[in-house]
Design an enzyme around this catalytic site. Structure first.
Site, PDB file in Angstrom:
ATOM      1  N   ASN A 196       0.742  -1.333  -0.017  1.00  0.00           N
ATOM      2  CA  ASN A 196       0.593   0.144  -0.402  1.00  0.00           C
ATOM      3  C   ASN A 196       0.920   1.023   0.063  1.00  0.00           C
ATOM      4  O   ASN A 196       2.305   0.996  -0.254  1.00  0.00           O
ATOM      5  CB  ASN A 196      -0.791  -0.191   1.380  1.00  0.00           C
ATOM      6  CG  ASN A 196      -0.143   0.019   2.864  1.00  0.00           C
ATOM      7  OD1 ASN A 196       0.841   0.074   2.933  1.00  0.00           O
ATOM      8  ND2 ASN A 196      -0.355  -1.104   3.535  1.00  0.00           N
ATOM      9  N   LEU A 197       0.649   2.248   0.290  1.00  0.00           N
ATOM     10  CA  LEU A 197       1.299   3.841  -0.326  1.00  0.00           C
ATOM     11  C   LEU A 197       1.773   4.152   0.796  1.00  0.00           C
ATOM     12  O   LEU A 197       3.690   4.515   0.564  1.00  0.00           O
ATOM     13  CB  LEU A 197      -0.126   4.775  -0.184  1.00  0.00           C
ATOM     14  CG  LEU A 197       0.432   6.052  -1.192  1.00  0.00           C
ATOM     15  CD1 LEU A 197       1.361   5.642  -2.665  1.00  0.00           C
ATOM     16  CD2 LEU A 197      -0.424   7.443  -1.350  1.00  0.00           C
ATOM     17  N   ASN A 198       1.707   3.717   1.838  1.00  0.00           N
ATOM     18  CA  ASN A 198       2.800   4.033   3.335  1.00  0.00           C
ATOM     19  C   ASN A 198       3.497   3.042   3.264  1.00  0.00           C
ATOM     20  O   ASN A 198       4.439   2.903   3.590  1.00  0.00           O
ATOM     21  CB  ASN A 198       1.978   3.141   5.009  1.00  0.00           C
ATOM     22  CG  ASN A 198       2.384   3.436   5.399  1.00  0.00           C
ATOM     23  OD1 ASN A 198       2.975   5.547   6.132  1.00  0.00           O
ATOM     24  ND2 ASN A 198       2.676   2.640   6.932  1.00  0.00           N
ATOM     25  N   GLU A 199       3.346   1.762   2.853  1.00  0.00           N
ATOM     26  CA  GLU A 199       4.367   0.705   2.608  1.00  0.00           C
ATOM     27  C   GLU A 199       5.195   0.610   1.953  1.00  0.00           C
ATOM     28  O   GLU A 199       7.068   0.734   1.989  1.00  0.00           O
ATOM     29  CB  GLU A 199       3.638  -1.112   2.784  1.00  0.00           C
ATOM     30  CG  GLU A 199       3.196  -1.391   3.565  1.00  0.00           C
ATOM     31  CD  GLU A 199       2.173  -2.479   3.565  1.00  0.00           C
ATOM     32  OE1 GLU A 199       2.097  -3.303   4.954  1.00  0.00           O
ATOM     33  OE2 GLU A 199       1.718  -2.774   2.410  1.00  0.00           O
ATOM     34  N   ASP A 264      -6.383  -7.821   1.321  1.00  0.00           N
ATOM     35  CA  ASP A 264      -6.745  -8.968   1.150  1.00  0.00           C
ATOM     36  C   ASP A 264      -7.149  -9.717  -0.038  1.00  0.00           C
ATOM     37  O   ASP A 264      -6.829 -10.187  -0.497  1.00  0.00           O
ATOM     38  CB  ASP A 264      -7.033  -9.991   2.816  1.00  0.00           C
ATOM     39  CG  ASP A 264      -6.203  -9.809   3.648  1.00  0.00           C
ATOM     40  OD1 ASP A 264      -4.866  -9.083   3.458  1.00  0.00           O
ATOM     41  OD2 ASP A 264      -6.181  -9.761   5.047  1.00  0.00           O
TER      42      ASP A 264
END
Length: 479
Positions: A196-199, A264
């Site tokens: 995701n964007l944060n990761e 998921d």
């Protein structure tokens, strides 16, 4: 996009490997503060246990009709047994490995008035020694699958993920990874990663401009030896980025109810669609639509093939293509809907030539609940009931027409000789919440009514539209 491949979802053979969890929910009302401490008192009235973590990914795959196995670590405890029982009900081939020295990862949430009061986590980090047990089991079951999906929640089950990826790639498998570590080198050799964007930012990705995002993503996957990145970007949708291509997909749900488990759903849908034979771009396009459906629901929701089919029809603005659930899968889909708390309505008939009366009647039946199941007399049954010149249209064609109606969720045939041309046995299998019949019947004349009433359901009789009948249509054509 070739939607014919949508009929081959069961061709997807996917092994999910990762951190499995048991998600527990205690629901109740809270109207006062404890005299022992300044905390609310919750009077628990309802308990729910659900598959979490990598097990939720496997659940998403199963509900899309993919053939799925699950490999993970659990403790020798009650939570592990509960989780295995849940997986068995979900048609998931459980390959869970029990360890004696650590507990099953469990997360218990206390919910009151739709708000989470507290979450209690029972977990310990698994070690490389434990991960070796998964690696050993992976080698034994790998040949049964075409895709390996690693679901990493940083709980230690995938401490040896590099060895696992190497093993899967040597066996010719397609590898997908939902990453947790900011060090993407751990996932070297993967075909797809879905941060995701944060990761993405924690891994070194830049988001200050679209150009920098694309260039940094390409650099990250190049350095890590990964073929492609599917970057989920929240309200900005998602982007499929490889060395030479980038495809952007706009978010499909503007009103978000809950993002829990959306990641998921994305990777599960991607894997199933690839397994059905879709091109990567098309598979991601459908995964994006699935994410839009999932975030419109509360909790870690799943998406069904029927929901995706309807969404695809709207998205592609095509009304001629839709998904008809294979007859053999209908009962399992109904069970999934029941587990979601949906109200099941059942009706039945020959529906040989569909007319206005049928359409209105089925719409009225659907309005009684969430899902409508239509029991459809098979060809031999109609011949016995209506004569040698019937049916006009064979079973598969009648089922296709009915499935195209917005009011109909599932069609399933009945009418073998031992069923006496009635749906009574089918009704006992389905056990609907509401049984609907059209015409001038009394409740005691309706097949299956006794079973439905005995199990707390309702039976309703609806009027047919005057002047509409298949026999009249046939007579008019002959005239």
């Amino acid at each position: 996009m070739d939607l014919a491949l949508f009929k081959h979802l069961s061709n997807a053979r996917i092994l999910v490997v990762g951190d499995v969890m048991l998600d527990r929910y205690w629901h109740g009302d809270s109207g006062r503060i404890s005299p022992e401490a300044p905390v609310p008192i919750v009077k628990v009235s309802k308990f729910e246990d659900k598959a979490g973590g990598a097990a939720n990914v496997a659940k998403n795959i199963a509900r899309l009709d993919g053939k799925v196995g699950l490999l993970g670590l659990i403790g020798e405890d009650e939570s592990g047994q509960i989780l295995e029982n849940i997986l068995a009900d979900e048609r998931i081939d459980s390959q869970l490995v029990s360890v004696c020295d650590l507990p099953t990862i469990s997360k218990m949430r206390v919910i009151s008035r739709h708000q989470q009061v507290v979450r209690l986590d029972l977990e310990e980090m698994f070690t490389q020694q434990h991960s070796q047990l998964l690696l050993n089991r992976l080698e034994l079951v790998l040949d049964q699958y075409d895709f390996v999906l690693f679901s990493d929640y940083n709980k230690g089950s995938l401490s040896l993920i590099q060895q696992m990826i190497t093993m899967a790639k040597k066996a010719g498998k397609t590898v997908l990874i939902d990453p947790k570590s900011s060090d993407l080198n751990l996932y070297r050799g993967a075909d797809y990663i879905t941060p995701n964007l944060n990761e993405f930012k924690l891994a070194g990705g830049k988001t200050d401009s679209e150009k920098n995002l694309t260039e940094s993503a390409r650099q990250l996957i190049k350095d890590a030896g990964v073929a492609a990145m599917l970057l989920t970007r929240s309200e900005q949708g998602m982007s499929l980025i490889s060395a030479n291509e980038k495809h952007d997909f706009a978010a499909q749900q503007l009103e978000v109810s809950d993002v829990t488990g959306a990641g998921d759903t994305v990777i599960a849908t991607l894997a199933v669609m690839l397994g059905a034979g879709m091109k990567p771009k098309d598979a991601v396009e459908i995964a994006n639509l699935a994410a839009g459906i999932a975030v419109s629901k509360l909790g870690a929701a799943t998406v069904s093939p029927e929901e995706l089919s309807r969404k695809l029809g709207q998205y592609l603005q095509k009304t001629g293509e839709h998904y008809q659930t294979p007859f053999d899968d209908v009962l399992q889909h109904i069970e999934f809907a029941k587990q979601n708390g949906e109200t099941i309505v059942f009706t039945n008939g020959c529906f040989d030539i569909l007319h206005a009366g049928h359409v209105r009647y089925l719409a009225q039946a659907k309005a009684r609940g969430d899902r409508l199941v239509v029991g459809l007399n098979n060809d031999e049954s109609i011949t016995r009931l209506k004569g040698p010149e019937r049916p006009i249209n064979p079973l598969d064609e009648r089922a296709m027409v009915l499935s195209a109606l917005a009011s109909v969720d599932w069609v399933i045939p009945f009418g073998s000789l031992d069923e006496n041309d009635t749906p009574a046995k089918l009704i006992e299998q389905i056990s609907p919440d509401i049984l609907v019949k059209g015409g001038d019947y009394t409740v005691d004349q309706i097949a299956g009514a006794e079973h439905v009433l005995r199990h707390g359901g309702k039976v309703e009789v609806l009027e047919f539209l005057n002047g509409c009948s298949t026999s009249k249509v046939i007579s008019k054509i002959k005239a």
